[in-house]
Design a protein around this motif. Structure first.
Motif, PDB file in Angstrom:
ATOM      1  N   ALA A   4       0.836  -1.198   0.000  1.00 45.14           N
ATOM      2  CA  ALA A   4       0.000   0.000   0.000  1.00 45.14           C
ATOM      3  C   ALA A   4       0.872   1.249   0.000  1.00 45.14           C
ATOM      4  CB  ALA A   4      -0.900   0.002   1.226  1.00 45.14           C
ATOM      5  N   PRO A   5       0.398   2.333  -0.629  1.00 45.57           N
ATOM      6  CA  PRO A   5       1.110   3.607  -0.510  1.00 45.57           C
ATOM      7  C   PRO A   5       1.193   4.034   0.957  1.00 45.57           C
ATOM      8  CG  PRO A   5      -0.594   3.704  -2.203  1.00 45.57           C
ATOM      9  CD  PRO A   5      -0.815   2.442  -1.462  1.00 45.57           C
ATOM     10  N   VAL A   6       2.182   4.833   1.273  1.00 43.81           N
ATOM     11  CA  VAL A   6       2.376   5.322   2.635  1.00 43.81           C
ATOM     12  C   VAL A   6       2.163   6.832   2.650  1.00 43.81           C
ATOM     13  CG1 VAL A   6       3.987   5.570   4.555  1.00 43.81           C
ATOM     14  CG2 VAL A   6       4.021   3.501   3.167  1.00 43.81           C
ATOM     15  N   VAL A   7       1.324   7.298   3.552  1.00 40.74           N
ATOM     16  CA  VAL A   7       1.055   8.729   3.680  1.00 40.74           C
ATOM     17  C   VAL A   7       1.854   9.268   4.860  1.00 40.74           C
ATOM     18  CG1 VAL A   7      -0.697  10.513   3.921  1.00 40.74           C
ATOM     19  CG2 VAL A   7      -1.271   8.335   2.809  1.00 40.74           C
ATOM     20  N   ILE A   8       2.719  10.247   4.601  1.00 43.46           N
ATOM     21  CA  ILE A   8       3.529  10.894   5.634  1.00 43.46           C
ATOM     22  C   ILE A   8       2.796  12.151   6.081  1.00 43.46           C
ATOM     23  CG2 ILE A   8       5.806  11.727   6.261  1.00 43.46           C
ATOM     24  CD1 ILE A   8       5.767   8.849   5.229  1.00 43.46           C
ATOM     25  N   THR A   9       2.440  12.224   7.364  1.00 44.11           N
ATOM     26  CA  THR A   9       1.570  13.305   7.840  1.00 44.11           C
ATOM     27  C   THR A   9       2.288  14.333   8.708  1.00 44.11           C
ATOM     28  OG1 THR A   9       0.915  12.068   9.830  1.00 44.11           O
ATOM     29  CG2 THR A   9      -0.373  11.704   7.828  1.00 44.11           C
ATOM     30  N   ARG A  10       3.606  14.246   8.784  1.00 38.07           N
ATOM     31  CA  ARG A  10       4.367  15.234   9.548  1.00 38.07           C
ATOM     32  C   ARG A  10       4.207  16.630   8.947  1.00 38.07           C
ATOM     33  NH1 ARG A  10      10.299  12.400   9.676  1.00 38.07           N
ATOM     34  NH2 ARG A  10      10.114  11.244  11.631  1.00 38.07           N
ATOM     35  N   PRO A  11       4.640  17.661   9.680  1.00 35.29           N
ATOM     36  CA  PRO A  11       4.738  18.988   9.065  1.00 35.29           C
ATOM     37  C   PRO A  11       5.550  18.925   7.775  1.00 35.29           C
ATOM     38  CG  PRO A  11       5.070  19.161  11.420  1.00 35.29           C
ATOM     39  CD  PRO A  11       5.009  17.686  11.112  1.00 35.29           C
ATOM     40  N   LEU A  12       5.261  19.797   6.838  1.00 32.39           N
ATOM     41  CA  LEU A  12       5.745  19.676   5.468  1.00 32.39           C
ATOM     42  C   LEU A  12       7.254  19.475   5.358  1.00 32.39           C
ATOM     43  CD1 LEU A  12       5.082  19.684   2.495  1.00 32.39           C
ATOM     44  CD2 LEU A  12       5.241  22.187   2.512  1.00 32.39           C
ATOM     45  N   ALA A  13       8.045  20.276   6.044  1.00 35.25           N
ATOM     46  CA  ALA A  13       9.505  20.188   5.889  1.00 35.25           C
ATOM     47  C   ALA A  13      10.018  18.814   6.285  1.00 35.25           C
ATOM     48  CB  ALA A  13      10.180  21.269   6.721  1.00 35.25           C
ATOM     49  N   ALA A  23      11.046   7.177  -1.157  1.00 38.50           N
ATOM     50  CA  ALA A  23      10.950   7.072  -2.619  1.00 38.50           C
ATOM     51  C   ALA A  23      12.245   6.535  -3.224  1.00 38.50           C
ATOM     52  CB  ALA A  23      10.607   8.431  -3.213  1.00 38.50           C
ATOM     53  N   ALA A  24      13.375   6.893  -2.619  1.00 41.46           N
ATOM     54  CA  ALA A  24      14.659   6.399  -3.109  1.00 41.46           C
ATOM     55  C   ALA A  24      14.794   4.894  -2.955  1.00 41.46           C
ATOM     56  CB  ALA A  24      15.803   7.096  -2.366  1.00 41.46           C
ATOM     57  N   ASN A  25      13.963   4.323  -2.075  1.00 45.09           N
ATOM     58  CA  ASN A  25      13.955   2.876  -1.872  1.00 45.09           C
ATOM     59  C   ASN A  25      12.700   2.237  -2.466  1.00 45.09           C
ATOM     60  OD1 ASN A  25      16.373   2.108  -0.099  1.00 45.09           O
ATOM     61  ND2 ASN A  25      15.541   3.896   0.952  1.00 45.09           N
ATOM     62  N   ARG A  30       3.438   9.341  -0.076  1.00 46.26           N
ATOM     63  CA  ARG A  30       2.673  10.560  -0.317  1.00 46.26           C
ATOM     64  C   ARG A  30       2.844  11.502   0.878  1.00 46.26           C
ATOM     65  NH1 ARG A  30      -1.432   8.229  -3.587  1.00 46.26           N
ATOM     66  NH2 ARG A  30      -0.487   6.364  -4.543  1.00 46.26           N
ATOM     67  N   VAL A  31       2.776  12.787   0.639  1.00 46.77           N
ATOM     68  CA  VAL A  31       2.891  13.775   1.711  1.00 46.77           C
ATOM     69  C   VAL A  31       1.541  14.461   1.902  1.00 46.77           C
ATOM     70  CG1 VAL A  31       3.977  15.940   2.413  1.00 46.77           C
ATOM     71  CG2 VAL A  31       5.356  14.150   1.337  1.00 46.77           C
ATOM     72  N   PHE A  32       1.003  14.337   3.110  1.00 49.60           N
ATOM     73  CA  PHE A  32      -0.250  15.005   3.452  1.00 49.60           C
ATOM     74  C   PHE A  32      -0.140  15.493   4.900  1.00 49.60           C
ATOM     75  CE2 PHE A  32      -4.720  15.357   4.720  1.00 49.60           C
ATOM     76  CZ  PHE A  32      -5.244  16.031   3.637  1.00 49.60           C
ATOM     77  N   PRO A  33       0.462  16.686   5.106  1.00 47.59           N
ATOM     78  CA  PRO A  33       0.688  17.175   6.473  1.00 47.59           C
ATOM     79  C   PRO A  33      -0.627  17.365   7.241  1.00 47.59           C
ATOM     80  CG  PRO A  33       1.988  18.424   4.884  1.00 47.59           C
ATOM     81  CD  PRO A  33       1.019  17.600   4.091  1.00 47.59           C
ATOM     82  N   CYS A 186      -4.507   3.546   1.935  1.00 53.27           N
ATOM     83  CA  CYS A 186      -3.087   3.742   2.206  1.00 53.27           C
ATOM     84  C   CYS A 186      -2.755   3.331   3.645  1.00 53.27           C
ATOM     85  CB  CYS A 186      -2.714   5.205   2.012  1.00 53.27           C
ATOM     86  SG  CYS A 186      -3.020   5.851   0.357  1.00 53.27           S
ATOM     87  N   ASP A 187      -1.461   3.189   3.926  1.00 58.10           N
ATOM     88  CA  ASP A 187      -0.947   3.135   5.289  1.00 58.10           C
ATOM     89  C   ASP A 187      -0.562   4.560   5.683  1.00 58.10           C
ATOM     90  OD1 ASP A 187      -1.280   0.410   5.181  1.00 58.10           O
ATOM     91  OD2 ASP A 187       0.850  -0.029   4.890  1.00 58.10           O
TER      92      ASP A 187
END
Length: 257
Positions: A4-13, A23-25, A30-33, A186-187
């Motif tokens: 499954a795609p992975v959603v990263i929810t941290r602050p944008l930076a 992504a390099a691996n 996906r980024v969704f703060p 997603c995860d």
């Protein structure tokens, strides 16, 4: 079987850097703060306090965001001042700004699966700090436990806000993106209880009860027991708890089945 795609929810930076490593691996990240970090409108008090860090026996940072906000106004770390952090991410943030064990005493929880004020207090030498001054660098709002326990130990505590946090606006573009992420199953990487509660309210607003029920079945990847407890309170059913820090998160994400 495709993961499954992975959603990263941290602050944008912070989210963008973690997503790039994933992504390099060959991980679909996906980024969704869910938390927005903002500078203080008036930073004069922060600058004044930071200009006299050598007056403190220890400076405690509550998060990587607190470190980044403070070091925007610091050119060096004063000799003899202990730097205390509550997690591996904060230890790494200090290192990025040139503060490591080679040039300062850096204190952090011993158990990387439980990184918070309570576990930081377990490793601090409170008797040695008694009668001295400690500074806590934090957001405008937050837990008071660390300050309260230090004061109970006879330590003089000052706190300074370095940034403010809040929920990003749920505009049309973000509403559409969230709807797609929920439908895609997603995860989700969740790094604060505050973010998780916002995710629930946003999901209900965007996708209603059926969307929330779908999201509740998603796998959450969390770096702290307190976030896992919040997830259980909100009735999420698939919770993967990791140790603190990006390496542990990346390892857990890559080893998913």
């Amino acid at each position: 079987m495709k993961k499954a795609p992975v959603v990263i929810t941290r602050p944008l930076a912070q989210a963008a850097s973690l997503a790039a490593r994933l992504a390099a691996n060959a991980t679909d990240a996906r980024v969704f703060p869910l938390i927005d970090i903002q500078p203080l409108p008036d930073q004069s008090e922060l600058k004044t306090v930071l200009s006299r860090l050598s007056n403190y026996a220890m400076v405690a940072f509550v998060s990587p965001n607190a470190i980044d906000a403070a070091f925007a106004h610091l050119s060096h770390w004063p000799a003899g001042v202990i730097a205390a952090v509550v997690g591996e991410g904060s230890r790494q943030a200090l290192a990025r700004h040139g503060v490591n064990e080679a040039m300062a005493q850096v204190v952090s929880p011993a158990d990387t699966r439980r990184t918070d004020s309570e576990t930081l207090l377990e490793v601090l030498n409170l008797s040695e700090l008694a009668g001295k001054k400690v500074l806590i660098v934090r957001a405008e709002t937050g837990r008071e436990l660390l300050a309260d326990r230090l004061r109970e130990a006879g330590i003089t505590v000052e706190q300074i806000a370095a940034y403010r946090r809040g929920a990003p606006p749920l505009d049309d573009a973000r509403r559409q993106e969230l709807s797609h992420l929920i439908a895609e199953r997603c995860d989700w990487v969740i790094t604060s209880s505050e973010a998780l509660r916002y995710l629930k309210s946003a999901a209900l607003e965007v996708a209603g009860d059926s969307g929330w029920e779908r999201l509740r079945q998603a796998r959450l990847i969390v770096p702290h027991e307190r976030i896992a407890e919040t997830a259980r309170e909100l009735e999420f059913t698939h919770i993967l708890q990791t140790a603190s820090g990006d390496e542990a998160l990346i390892g857990a994400i890559q080893s998913r089945t």
